[in-house]
Every structure is written in C-alpha cells, then in structure tokens.
Design a protein around this motif. Structure first.
Motif, mmCIF file in Angstrom:
data_model
loop_
_atom_site.group_PDB
_atom_site.id
_atom_site.type_symbol
_atom_site.label_atom_id
_atom_site.label_comp_id
_atom_site.label_asym_id
_atom_site.label_seq_id
_atom_site.Cartn_x
_atom_site.Cartn_y
_atom_site.Cartn_z
ATOM 1 N N TRP A 123 35.406 38.043 25.224
ATOM 2 C CA TRP A 123 36.794 38.440 25.395
ATOM 3 C C TRP A 123 37.240 37.978 26.787
ATOM 4 C CZ3 TRP A 123 32.711 41.350 23.879
ATOM 5 C CH2 TRP A 123 32.730 41.890 22.582
ATOM 6 N N ALA A 124 38.412 37.388 26.888
ATOM 7 C CA ALA A 124 38.940 36.953 28.182
ATOM 8 C C ALA A 124 40.440 37.199 28.213
ATOM 9 C CB ALA A 124 38.637 35.478 28.431
ATOM 10 N N GLY A 125 40.910 37.884 29.240
ATOM 11 C CA GLY A 125 42.330 38.163 29.367
ATOM 12 C C GLY A 125 42.649 38.778 30.714
ATOM 13 N N GLU A 126 43.910 39.056 30.918
ATOM 14 C CA GLU A 126 44.353 39.625 32.192
ATOM 15 C C GLU A 126 44.616 41.125 32.108
ATOM 16 O OE1 GLU A 126 47.331 37.340 34.357
ATOM 17 O OE2 GLU A 126 47.000 35.661 32.978
ATOM 18 N N LYS A 148 31.704 38.287 33.964
ATOM 19 C CA LYS A 148 31.440 37.105 34.768
ATOM 20 C C LYS A 148 32.734 36.608 35.410
ATOM 21 C CE LYS A 148 28.016 35.364 31.396
ATOM 22 N NZ LYS A 148 27.591 34.161 30.622
ATOM 23 N N PRO A 149 32.639 35.977 36.578
ATOM 24 C CA PRO A 149 33.811 35.254 37.095
ATOM 25 C C PRO A 149 34.164 34.122 36.133
ATOM 26 C CG PRO A 149 32.083 35.465 38.776
ATOM 27 C CD PRO A 149 31.475 35.867 37.471
ATOM 28 N N LEU A 150 35.450 33.854 35.974
ATOM 29 C CA LEU A 150 35.862 32.792 35.064
ATOM 30 C C LEU A 150 35.320 31.442 35.511
ATOM 31 C CD1 LEU A 150 37.608 32.540 32.486
ATOM 32 C CD2 LEU A 150 39.494 31.814 33.973
ATOM 33 N N PHE A 151 35.311 31.226 36.838
ATOM 34 C CA PHE A 151 34.736 30.018 37.424
ATOM 35 C C PHE A 151 33.511 30.431 38.231
ATOM 36 C CE2 PHE A 151 39.443 29.208 37.596
ATOM 37 C CZ PHE A 151 39.487 28.420 36.458
ATOM 38 N N LEU A 165 35.247 49.782 33.878
ATOM 39 C CA LEU A 165 35.650 48.438 34.284
ATOM 40 C C LEU A 165 35.859 48.384 35.797
ATOM 41 C CD1 LEU A 165 36.565 45.633 33.013
ATOM 42 C CD2 LEU A 165 38.899 46.454 33.423
ATOM 43 N N PRO A 166 35.230 47.434 36.480
ATOM 44 C CA PRO A 166 35.476 47.287 37.917
ATOM 45 C C PRO A 166 36.881 46.748 38.169
ATOM 46 C CG PRO A 166 34.118 45.483 37.144
ATOM 47 C CD PRO A 166 34.269 46.429 35.987
ATOM 48 N N ALA A 167 37.328 46.881 39.404
ATOM 49 C CA ALA A 167 38.648 46.362 39.753
ATOM 50 C C ALA A 167 38.686 44.856 39.536
ATOM 51 C CB ALA A 167 38.966 46.696 41.212
ATOM 52 N N LEU A 168 39.757 44.387 38.919
ATOM 53 C CA LEU A 168 39.850 42.974 38.588
ATOM 54 C C LEU A 168 40.130 42.101 39.811
ATOM 55 C CD1 LEU A 168 41.742 42.837 35.164
ATOM 56 C CD2 LEU A 168 39.293 42.862 35.624
ATOM 57 N N GLU A 169 40.462 42.704 40.954
ATOM 58 C CA GLU A 169 40.692 41.914 42.158
ATOM 59 C C GLU A 169 39.489 41.042 42.486
ATOM 60 O OE1 GLU A 169 43.627 45.192 42.356
ATOM 61 O OE2 GLU A 169 41.508 45.045 41.853
ATOM 62 N N ALA A 170 38.289 41.600 42.284
ATOM 63 C CA ALA A 170 37.062 40.855 42.592
ATOM 64 C C ALA A 170 36.825 39.708 41.614
ATOM 65 C CB ALA A 170 35.861 41.796 42.585
ATOM 66 N N SER A 172 39.482 37.776 40.411
ATOM 67 C CA SER A 172 40.740 37.005 40.429
ATOM 68 C C SER A 172 41.687 37.440 39.321
ATOM 69 C CB SER A 172 40.458 35.506 40.342
ATOM 70 O OG SER A 172 39.644 35.092 41.425
ATOM 71 N N GLN A 173 41.687 38.746 39.032
ATOM 72 C CA GLN A 173 42.611 39.363 38.073
ATOM 73 C C GLN A 173 42.378 38.932 36.626
ATOM 74 O OE1 GLN A 173 44.354 41.801 39.104
ATOM 75 N NE2 GLN A 173 44.162 41.469 41.306
#
Length: 309
Positions: A123-126, A148-151, A165-170, A172-173
């Motif tokens: 699953w991948a989204g904002e 995982k980080p997207l990149f 869920l951890p904060a998405l700031e880490a 890149s949202q």
C-alpha cells in the motif's frame, strides 16, 4: 576510431575499476562522468548536450553506475541528462525511464503486481488515516507490516511499526507499507543478478541487522543455487520494469516460494562477486556492447536505409 563509453557515476572505486578494465579488454575507451557535471546547453552544437571529456561529441553509449542524491530539481536534471542522451540516439544502460521505475518503490510494486510477478501486498499513499487502517487490519489478521522510505536502498529507514503509525514527516509525507514476509529463525533473502534478460548469478544474504538482510548492514554473502523458479521470477521482474540489468531481491514465502521484495536498477555486485566465479563486470560490458549497442546501430542503419528509399 575506438568506441567511447561514459560510465555515469558520482564516485569512482571498485565497481568503476572493474568496468573500465572490462571495457579496455574489448578495446573500448571508458571515462567516468558525474551527471552533476553534465549540462543541457542549446548553444553547445550540434547536440545541445555537454558531457565532460567528450567535447562537442556524444559517447557511443552510457553505463549508469550511480546517480548522486540531491534536491528534487538536481535529481530531475540528472535524470533529464540520461533522457536527453537516449533522445539523441545514445544507448543508455539502464536508461532513465527504467531507473525511475526501480527507484520509486511504489511504482516497482505496481508494475510487479500488474505483470503477475509474486510480491507481497503493498500500500502506498499520502493518507495517514488510510495507512493506520491498513496497520490495524493487518494486525487483526495476525500479520506484520514493513514501512519503508519511498526512495532509498541498503535497508536504510526500514521499520515494523506494529499498530501505531509513525509520523509521516520522517517518510517525506508518504506511507509505503509492505506485508512482512517472515523468513524464519535462520532467515535470509536472495539477490539474483539479471543481465540482458538472463539470470546469471545468485547469492543468499544471511544475518545482518535483525530481520534486515543486507550486505551493507553486515549480512553474510553465501553462494546460492540459481533454481529455475528463482531465475524465472527474477527475469520477469526485470522485464516488468524495462531494465537491461538488475539486482532482484527475493525472499522465501510459505512453502519456500520466492517473492520479489525490490528490484535495484543501479545494482552493486561486490558482494555477489565474492561467491561466483563469473566476472560480472565482463558480463555487463559484453551485454551492453553486443546486445544494446549492436541493436542501436542496427536501428540506425535501418532508419538510414528507409531515408534513402
């Protein structure tokens, strides 16, 4: 006049040394070029591309060994140079389109699933709310999820968040979640190298940091049998992303069936070279020259014949 090839890399070392030696053995001059030093320059005749070390000419081919990180704009421009080379008729190995697909984990997962390559649910989204619902639903079913980080590569930034869920700031949202595949107490994964549509070598990566099996994080490289199942799935994964060569990471699922976790379009092979008698750099160079470059020259000759007609 001998062929001239640009090895696109932001650092020189073991890999570029092996590649240059393999090109030399074929009578080809290979120069290391940092994409950050290249530029699009419409006054630079005749091509509008300035590649250091090649004057106003272009290389006969380009081998992409590394692309340095940077701002979004910097990386976009560096990939733009690779796009421009391809548009100018220069064979690029791997080209920018394929690298973009493999660097973006979400697109990799989408394409693997689209082409029927076995891969964990992803699953991948904002939306943090949607990602939280995924975590809770998977936990309720007795499953774990990897975030995982997207990149990124080399196992950096991976975590198993549980139900919170951890904060998405880490990240890149962006929330990129993949169903965790438990490789067992003596866990390992496979790295299979595919070159020119053929799986050529495989290894097991055993140990490392906790559940992350990566050579850069202390995993031990061991020889592995390149079974028909491993080879077939790895080749299909590489073809799904349009890569000339790739390092395919797989893990055994229940019953030992391999599933693809990631596909690396700028694959290192130093660890793999320690467990195979094959000269990997030579295989890569031969495939670039004998398949990719030869096909490009054939297309140019065909186009010339059509123009004369």
């Amino acid at each position: 006049m001998s062929l001239r090839v640009a090895i696109m890399t932001d650092e020189t070392g073991w890999h570029t040394g092996r590649l240059r030696k393999a090109f030399r053995a074929r009578g080809v001059e290979a120069r290391c070029v940092d994409l950050a030093d290249c530029r699009i320059d419409t006054t630079w005749k005749p091509h509008g591309l300035a590649i250091p070390g090649f004057g106003h000419a272009l290389p006969d081919a380009a081998f992409v060994r590394g692309i340095a990180g940077g701002t979004f704009e910097q990386v976009t421009l560096r990939l733009g140079i690779l796009h421009a080379l391809r548009e100018s008729g220069v064979p690029v190995y791997n080209d920018a389109r394929a690298i973009e697909r493999s660097v973006d984990k979400s697109m990799t997962s989408f394409l693997l699933n689209r082409y029927g390559v076995p891969t964990p649910a992803t699953w991948a989204g904002e939306s943090a709310a949607h990602a939280q619902r995924v975590l809770m639903r998977e936990a309720a079913a007795g499953r774990q999820v990897v975030m995982k980080p997207l990149f990124g590569s080399q196992g950096k930034g991976l975590m198993k968040p549980g139900v919170s869920l951890p904060a998405l700031e880490a990240f890149s949202q962006v929330a990129y979640l993949q169903r965790y595949v438990d490789a067992g107490e003596n866990g390992f994964d496979w790295r299979v190298l595919v070159i020119g549509g053929r799986a050529v070598a495989a290894m097991k990566r055993v140990g490392g940091e906790d559940w992350i099996h990566n050579f850069a994080r202390g995993a031990r490289c061991e020889p592995a049998e390149l079974t028909p199942a491993l080879a077939e799935i790895s080749v299909r994964a590489t073809q799904a992303l349009g890569l000339d060569y790739a390092g395919v990471d797989l893990i055994p699922s229940e019953g030992g069936r391999p599933v693809v976790l990631e596909v690396n379009g700028v694959a290192a092979w130093r660890g793999l070279q320690t467990v195979t008698p094959l000269d990997i750099a030579t295989l890569l160079v031969d495939d670039l020259l004998d398949r990719k470059l030869a096909a490009s020259k054939g297309q140019l000759a065909l186009a010339g014949n059509h123009e004369r007609v």
